[in-house]
Design a protein around this motif. Structure first.
Motif, mmCIF file in Angstrom:
data_model
loop_
_atom_site.group_PDB
_atom_site.id
_atom_site.type_symbol
_atom_site.label_atom_id
_atom_site.label_comp_id
_atom_site.label_asym_id
_atom_site.label_seq_id
_atom_site.Cartn_x
_atom_site.Cartn_y
_atom_site.Cartn_z
ATOM 1 N N HIS A 251 0.813 -1.227 0.000
ATOM 2 C CA HIS A 251 0.000 0.000 0.000
ATOM 3 C C HIS A 251 0.840 1.269 0.000
ATOM 4 C CE1 HIS A 251 1.054 -0.877 4.154
ATOM 5 N NE2 HIS A 251 0.902 0.404 4.416
ATOM 6 N N ARG B 28 2.765 -0.620 -7.450
ATOM 7 C CA ARG B 28 2.286 -1.995 -7.525
ATOM 8 C C ARG B 28 3.267 -2.862 -8.315
ATOM 9 N NH1 ARG B 28 -2.524 -4.000 -6.044
ATOM 10 N NH2 ARG B 28 -4.050 -2.584 -5.096
ATOM 11 N N ASN C 125 3.333 -2.117 -11.884
ATOM 12 C CA ASN C 125 4.058 -0.898 -12.249
ATOM 13 C C ASN C 125 5.547 -1.188 -12.393
ATOM 14 O OD1 ASN C 125 1.622 0.338 -10.419
ATOM 15 N ND2 ASN C 125 2.197 1.731 -12.070
ATOM 16 N N CYS D 275 -1.195 1.527 -10.336
ATOM 17 C CA CYS D 275 -1.537 2.842 -9.794
ATOM 18 C C CYS D 275 -1.046 3.890 -10.791
ATOM 19 C CB CYS D 275 -0.966 3.074 -8.405
ATOM 20 S SG CYS D 275 0.757 2.632 -8.173
ATOM 21 N N THR E 109 2.493 6.865 -8.858
ATOM 22 C CA THR E 109 3.215 6.088 -7.849
ATOM 23 C C THR E 109 3.717 6.942 -6.693
ATOM 24 O OG1 THR E 109 5.276 6.295 -9.119
ATOM 25 C CG2 THR E 109 3.923 4.332 -9.520
ATOM 26 N N SER F 85 -3.599 6.581 -4.580
ATOM 27 C CA SER F 85 -3.722 5.909 -5.873
ATOM 28 C C SER F 85 -3.270 4.457 -5.805
ATOM 29 C CB SER F 85 -2.914 6.654 -6.939
ATOM 30 O OG SER F 85 -1.527 6.397 -6.807
ATOM 31 N N LYS F 86 -2.564 4.100 -4.743
ATOM 32 C CA LYS F 86 -2.117 2.720 -4.550
ATOM 33 C C LYS F 86 -3.161 1.884 -3.816
ATOM 34 C CE LYS F 86 2.419 4.837 -3.998
ATOM 35 N NZ LYS F 86 3.420 5.274 -3.004
ATOM 36 N N ARG F 87 -4.300 2.496 -3.496
ATOM 37 C CA ARG F 87 -5.285 1.849 -2.623
ATOM 38 C C ARG F 87 -6.686 1.905 -3.234
ATOM 39 N NH1 ARG F 87 -2.630 5.285 2.415
ATOM 40 N NH2 ARG F 87 -0.549 4.378 2.168
ATOM 41 N N ILE F 88 -6.739 1.821 -4.561
ATOM 42 C CA ILE F 88 -8.022 1.915 -5.254
ATOM 43 C C ILE F 88 -8.790 0.602 -5.128
ATOM 44 C CG2 ILE F 88 -7.156 3.666 -6.838
ATOM 45 C CD1 ILE F 88 -6.937 1.451 -8.972
ATOM 46 N N TYR G 221 -7.132 11.091 -3.492
ATOM 47 C CA TYR G 221 -6.869 10.693 -4.875
ATOM 48 C C TYR G 221 -7.804 11.472 -5.784
ATOM 49 C CZ TYR G 221 -6.373 7.945 -9.132
ATOM 50 O OH TYR G 221 -6.143 7.558 -10.425
ATOM 51 N N ILE H 24 -10.845 6.805 -11.638
ATOM 52 C CA ILE H 24 -10.664 5.369 -11.487
ATOM 53 C C ILE H 24 -11.403 4.709 -12.642
ATOM 54 C CG2 ILE H 24 -11.047 3.359 -10.016
ATOM 55 C CD1 ILE H 24 -10.891 5.207 -7.604
ATOM 56 N N LEU I 216 -6.558 1.642 -15.091
ATOM 57 C CA LEU I 216 -5.908 1.167 -13.875
ATOM 58 C C LEU I 216 -6.061 -0.343 -13.700
ATOM 59 C CD1 LEU I 216 -6.887 4.068 -11.449
ATOM 60 C CD2 LEU I 216 -4.891 3.864 -12.938
#
Length: 535
Positions: free
Chosen positions: A341, A345, A348, A382, A385, A390-393, A415, A419, A423
């Protein structure tokens, strides 16, 4: 420490909950039954862990926010994917969307449900052989925590005794401003708050604070039947003082295990080298995350480097990596992961479908516990980065989540991007589950590999004869049983492996990113980007 060590053989569980629903609507209708391969799972603290941000995972209440009941609905999905451990990001009452500032250590965040919902989740998880650990944030609290509110009230009023004043000891206050301090509103005092002004640091030298921590541990380990903790920000307990951090971690570990002997403790020691991370194992905590291999290490990630087009000996590099980790981490249990988190990711870092698979494959043959961040098994990315939200959508369960430009109801606070399908470039769980070449099915096979061969997580690593600088060849031995693992890190070349050169062995398993490896006569044809296990 003593672990339960029960071997479960011939496991033939059926099924999974339907997992084709968005964050705004998940259900528990079963799919038709289908068999699961014979497994050989050891019930100890070397597990396949699945990290969940509850708010973004699965919503049982159709209000656009994930909850604990939603996680319970997905337990069969988690089990079928091969995970036998769940790490829940903070679930205590908090004022922020992420929960890393705790207002009340004894109450589940109301957006997620109730304490009884957590108990139900743990009961159902345990019934499936899944352990549950929670994020334990004890470096700091929320400024809305009753302890801090009473302490600052006492300072403002000049109280030196009484109910409010006793909480002054809980935090690090000063009458002079210092680095990492913020001013108390309405008083000529400052308080340590290294992360944010709404996150006052606890005075971890205080015996009364340590008594509070012991009570909190007892509540979660006994009353709530939690199986352990992920410890947040352990390098910040005493900023710049590794030895004091280690000493405090020993108190944490000893305290937890005095309450529940087999409690699993894994710490976030975000350091740049294995040598630095290894120092924290002196605390006797079970594990610390292997940041050196993750997306958090950027271009120096030991996994990312394996796939550099400039590297002519990736197989040898992987062999040396595994042997080096065994030498450096001479106590405790490794905790490899690709992303979480706080980092980019996995998709990525490994920017093609084949590399995403092979990254998961390399992780799957490593010792210790592996941790997979929700959504990495479908190749979520995400967009930014550098932006934590954005890492927790939300997890994408179904194709219909994104139909006609539709976006999820829930968007993490902070964010500002859209979405949309960009993504989720590899599709949803629904679109991938019946595709044998999907990232989803590769992750599932990778976790199954670990569950079929307990030597992978626990075995002593030795280098054995390889057939190419592109192929890693290692032997792992545990409790008198050995396996040989080949990892072909070439995306284009296949290699012949003569089985008789490795003793009386047979091909036991393969993990294939491109084509399926197979045996012809006495030779194993090791396909590009494939992994084979001989037993």
């Amino acid at each position: 420490m003593k672990f339960k060590k029960t071997i479960i053989t011939g496991l033939a569980l059926s099924l999974t909950l339907a997992f084709s629903f968005p964050i705004s609507a998940c259900d528990d209708q079963p799919e038709p039954e289908k068999p699961i391969d014979k497994l050989n799972i050891v019930d100890d603290n070397n597990r396949n862990w699945y990290e969940i941000f509850v708010r973004s995972f699965c919503d049982s209440g159709e209000d656009g926010v994930g909850d604990l009941k939603g996680v319970t609905l997905k337990l069969d999905y988690i089990k079928e994917m091969g995970y036998n451990g769940i790490w829940l990001m903070p679930i205590c009452e908090s004022t922020t969307y992420h929960g890393y500032d705790v207002s009340d250590y004894y109450t589940v965040e109301k957006d997620y449900g109730t304490n009884d919902d957590f108990k139900e989740l743990v009961r159902e998880a345990h019934a499936r052989g899944i352990n549950v650990i929670i994020d334990m944030v004890i470096n700091h609290t929320s400024s809305s925590n009753e302890w801090f509110r009473k302490a600052t009230t006492a300072l403002k009023n000049g109280e030196t005794t009484g109910d409010n004043a006793k909480y002054i000891e809980y935090y690090n206050f000063s009458q002079t401003n210092q680095t990492g301090y913020n001013k108390v509103n309405g008083a000529n005092w400052y308080y340590e708050s290294r992360f944010d002004k709404i996150m006052p640091d606890l005075n971890l030298d205080s015996e009364v604070v340590r008594d509070e921590i012991k009570d909190i541990f007892e509540f979660w380990l006994v009353d709530m039947d939690c199986d352990g903790f992920r410890l947040d920000a352990v390098t910040s307990y005493y900023t710049g003082n590794v030895q004091k951090n280690v000493d405090f971690l020993k108190f944490v570990n000893d305290t937890a295990k005095s309450i529940k002997e087999d409690a699993y403790i894994v710490g976030e020691a975000w350091e740049g080298t294995d040598k630095q991370i290894r120092e924290y194992y002196e605390s006797e905590c079970d594990s610390f995350f292997l940041f050196t291999m993750s997306a958090g290490a950027g271009s120096s990630s030991s996994v990312k480097q394996l796939f550099s087009p400039l590297l002519s000996t990736p197989g040898q590099k992987l062999e040396n990596l595994l042997l080096g980790l065994q030498t450096t981490y001479d106590k405790g249990s490794l905790a490899p992961f690709l992303g979480n988190h706080d980092t980019a990711r996995a998709a990525n870092m490994l920017a093609s479908k084949n590399l995403i698979k092979m990254g998961a494959g390399v992780m799957s043959i490593m010792n210790g516990n592996v941790f997979v961040y929700y959504g990495d098994e479908i190749g979520m990315v995400c967009a930014d980065t550098s932006n934590d939200p954005s890492k927790r959508i939300p997890m994408r369960w179904a194709e219909s989540d994104m139909a006609e430009g539709q976006v999820f109801n829930y968007k993490p606070q902070g964010y500002n991007g859209v979405i949309d399908k960009s993504l989720y470039p590899n599709g949803s769980v629904e679109s991938q589950k019946d595709d044998p070449t999907s990232i989803y099915n590769y992750y599932k096979a990778a976790m199954r590999l670990r569950n079929r061969h307990p030597e992978i997580a626990r075995g002593t690593v030795e280098k054995t004869e390889s057939v190419s600088p592109y192929v890693a060849a290692i032997k792992k031995t545990w409790e008198g049983q050995s396996i040989v693992i080949f990892v072909n890190l070439s995306e284009t070349e296949s290699f012949d492996v003569k089985l008789s050169a490795y003793g009386n062995v047979q091909l036991a398993d393969t993990l294939n990113a491109i084509g399926a490896s197979s045996v012809e006569g006495e030779n194993l044809l090791l396909q590009p980007y494939s992994i084979a296990v001989l037993r």
